[in-house]
Design a protein around this motif. Structure first.
Motif, PDB file in Angstrom:
ATOM      1  N   GLU A 110       1.139   2.730  -3.231  1.00 52.19           N
ATOM      2  CA  GLU A 110      -0.144   2.706  -3.928  1.00 52.19           C
ATOM      3  C   GLU A 110      -0.225   3.687  -5.086  1.00 52.19           C
ATOM      4  O   GLU A 110      -0.634   3.354  -6.183  1.00 52.19           O
ATOM      5  N   ASN A 111       0.187   4.943  -4.835  1.00 48.73           N
ATOM      6  CA  ASN A 111      -0.035   5.968  -5.862  1.00 48.73           C
ATOM      7  C   ASN A 111       1.204   6.328  -6.669  1.00 48.73           C
ATOM      8  O   ASN A 111       1.195   7.237  -7.456  1.00 48.73           O
TER       9      ASN A 111
ATOM     10  N   ARG B 116      -4.196  -5.997  -5.262  1.00 48.30           N
ATOM     11  CA  ARG B 116      -4.638  -4.618  -5.023  1.00 48.30           C
ATOM     12  C   ARG B 116      -5.171  -3.952  -6.287  1.00 48.30           C
ATOM     13  O   ARG B 116      -5.812  -2.913  -6.215  1.00 48.30           O
ATOM     14  N   GLN B 117      -4.896  -4.566  -7.446  1.00 50.60           N
ATOM     15  CA  GLN B 117      -5.402  -3.996  -8.699  1.00 50.60           C
ATOM     16  C   GLN B 117      -6.807  -4.483  -9.017  1.00 50.60           C
ATOM     17  O   GLN B 117      -7.378  -4.104 -10.036  1.00 50.60           O
TER      18      GLN B 117
ATOM     19  N   GLU C 285       0.819  -1.213   0.000  1.00 51.70           N
ATOM     20  CA  GLU C 285       0.000   0.000   0.000  1.00 51.70           C
ATOM     21  C   GLU C 285       0.848   1.256   0.000  1.00 51.70           C
ATOM     22  O   GLU C 285       0.444   2.286  -0.530  1.00 51.70           O
TER      23      GLU C 285
ATOM     24  N   LYS D 222       1.136   4.064 -10.633  1.00 51.82           N
ATOM     25  CA  LYS D 222      -0.070   3.776 -11.404  1.00 51.82           C
ATOM     26  C   LYS D 222      -0.263   4.817 -12.482  1.00 51.82           C
ATOM     27  O   LYS D 222       0.128   5.961 -12.287  1.00 51.82           O
TER      28      LYS D 222
END
Lengths: 263, 261
Positions: A259-260, B138-139, A256, A263
């Motif tokens: 996470e950003n 998580r995707q 986590e 992507k």
């Protein structure tokens, strides 16, 4: 302006501003005090004239830092595994780990010098002792914090303890391990420098950055002293970046905390 | 998928099983229950009625305090190979891809790579997630994670599938959709199911037997037989009989819950 350009431009501007203020303070001081705060230019010049000495000292400090750091990683991992076996083991050992953590290792530097010898052996032992605690604590925490549901799943599969350790507990502990590793990576170069400051030696390899700092300050070569400090910063930066890169490689797919970012 | 046959041996058999944890109160009291191969048994009841404990007893995750429990003629511990558990959470390992998650229990059982891959492709096909094989959990959406979790359970070719509120955390639309998908998969793979749920509609739609349990101590209050033939579809949900049965089970459940309070 794109965010990316700003991300580079803004810190560069801050840096330029700090250097300008620094230089201004130097000029504001009375002539006889100016030697206490060398200008950025003078420090850069000291880098140039003392480059060879600083590079050799940095290499020695790196050796000590790497040796202490690596052995702390390996030994702390096995200790964390032992600690994760049962809460009884943890209860028996934790107080003494805490005491070890609170012990100012530096006080024992003179004794260490007698036991292990000045220079690299003492420096790496001091680095080891400083890096050890955050690694043990974080890795152990990771090994015992495995998601209960996943433990049940493995119980359902009737796996052996070793299978559970390899396929569940160790991978699940990785984010915790890397937290410890990041802390240890920032401590390692400082630990090696302080170790060198107290237990360094000019014998053989000519000592590390800590030892060099003592020489420069006794000779009142303050620009060179500032250059030594800057070299330590660079070393710490390299250590931390390497660990951050490792952490990214191991975790960015799934954790986590990334996470950003990808992507 | 044939209808459950009355003649065959019970697959899971509880005989006067009671369960308490340590010196605590009785969680399950004198449970007697036999299931035939192909049964789809739903367990519904107020919280604390021991429905999850009942599932965990079959799974061998905890053992009976008194009475006997057999799974395919064996103790639950010995019957591990016949069982797969789908938890309320998807329980996927976040550091493994979908493909690796499904293959892990197979490789832990010593199944060779070629067979693992074939099995993985087959079960992912069942839940229509083959395109996501190389994604990380998580995707995926909540519903997709649950489908992977079910596919992983099916990869073990279980005789008995234990599901503990698997769709509890999903929205109504996704839940109904997965209910239909689960029954469609069951048409092609004969397994017996124990399904814990809080949703009466879900229990009636999926099961041929709904067990309403009551709490303190947990026991089976009423068994309702759901007579609709499989395969059941969206049409089943629209029928008058379905709505009557949902109303009936809800009424019983409400009476059980007020008794408990």
């Amino acid at each position: 302006m794109s965010r990316r350009v700003l991300n580079i431009l803004l810190p560069a501007l801050t840096g330029a501003l700090v250097l300008a203020v620094w230089h201004a303070i130097h000029l504001a001081l009375s002539e006889d005090l100016r030697f206490l705060l060398p200008t950025p230019g003078a420090i850069l010049e000291a880098f140039r004239t003392n480059g060879d000495v600083l590079a050799r000292a940095a290499l020695n400090t790196t050796k000590g830092a790497l040796l202490g750091f690596t052995s702390a990683v390996i030994i702390s991992f096995f200790l964390a595994l032992t600690l994760s076996l049962s809460s009884l083991v943890r209860v028996s050992l934790y107080p003494y780990l805490m005491i070890l953590q609170m012990t100012p290792v530096i006080i024992f530097a003179p004794i260490l010098v007698i036991w292990a010898g000045a220079g690299l052996p003492s420096v790496s032992i001091i680095t080891f002792l400083i890096c050890f605690f955050p690694l043990v604590v974080n890795t152990t925490q990771g090994l015992v914090s495995t998601d209960r549901n996943l433990v049940e799943l493995f119980a359902m599969w009737r796996t052996s303890r070793v299978q559970q350790l390899l396929h569940l507990r160790v991978p699940a502990a990785l984010p915790y391990f890397f937290t410890g590793l990041r802390i240890a990576a920032t401590l390692a170069p400082i630990g090696a420098l302080v170790g060198d400051y107290t237990a360094g030696s000019s014998a053989g390899d000519g000592g590390g950055l800590g030892f060099q700092a003592i020489i420069y300050s006794s000779q009142a070569k303050y620009p060179a002293l500032f250059a030594t400090a800057a070299t330590t910063c660079i070393l710490g930066f390299i250590f931390t970046s390497a660990v951050l890169a490792l952490s990214w490689l191991a975790l960015h797919h799934w954790h986590e905390s990334y996470e950003n970012t990808d992507k | 998928m044939s209808e459950p046959s009355a003649q065959s041996q019970p697959l899971v058999e509880f005989r006067e099983v009671s369960k308490r944890f340590g010196a605590g109160p009785l969680v399950l009291d004198q449970i007697t229950l036999a299931t035939r191969p192909g049964d789809f048994v739903s367990l519904i009841g107020p919280s604390g009625c021991g429905k999850s404990t009942l599932l965990r007893l079959i799974a061998g995750l905890t053992s009976v305090s008194s009475g006997t429990l057999t799974v395919d003629g064996l103790t639950p511990e010995a019957a591990a190979a016949e069982l797969a558990f789908v938890f309320q959470e998807p329980t996927l390992l976040p550091w493994l891809t979908v493909a690796a998650n499904i293959e892990l229990p197979l490789s832990l059982r010593g199944i060779l790579p070629a067979e693992r891959v074939a099995t993985r492709q087959r079960v992912l096909e069942l839940v229509r997630l083959n395109p996501k094989a190389s994604a990380y959990p998580r995707q995926l959406s909540g519903g997709q994670k649950m489908r992977v979790s079910i596919a992983r359970a099916l990869a073990l070719s279980p005789k008995i599938l234990l599901l503990d509120e698997p769709f509890g955390a999903l929205d109504e639309m996704t839940r109904e959709h997965l209910n239909e998908e689960l029954l469609a998969i069951r048409e092609r793979h004969a397994w017996t199911a124990f399904f814990v749920t809080h949703s009466v509609a879900e229990a009636v739609f999926l099961s041929n037997r709904v067990l309403v349990m009551s709490a303190n101590p947990g026991h089976i209050h009423t068994e309702i037989t759901i007579p609709f033939a499989y395969p059941r579809t969206e049409q089943t949900r629209l029928s008058r009989d379905y709505h009557d049965l949902v109303a009936k089970v809800s009424r019983i459940l409400r009476s059980v819950e007020t008794d408990t309070v």
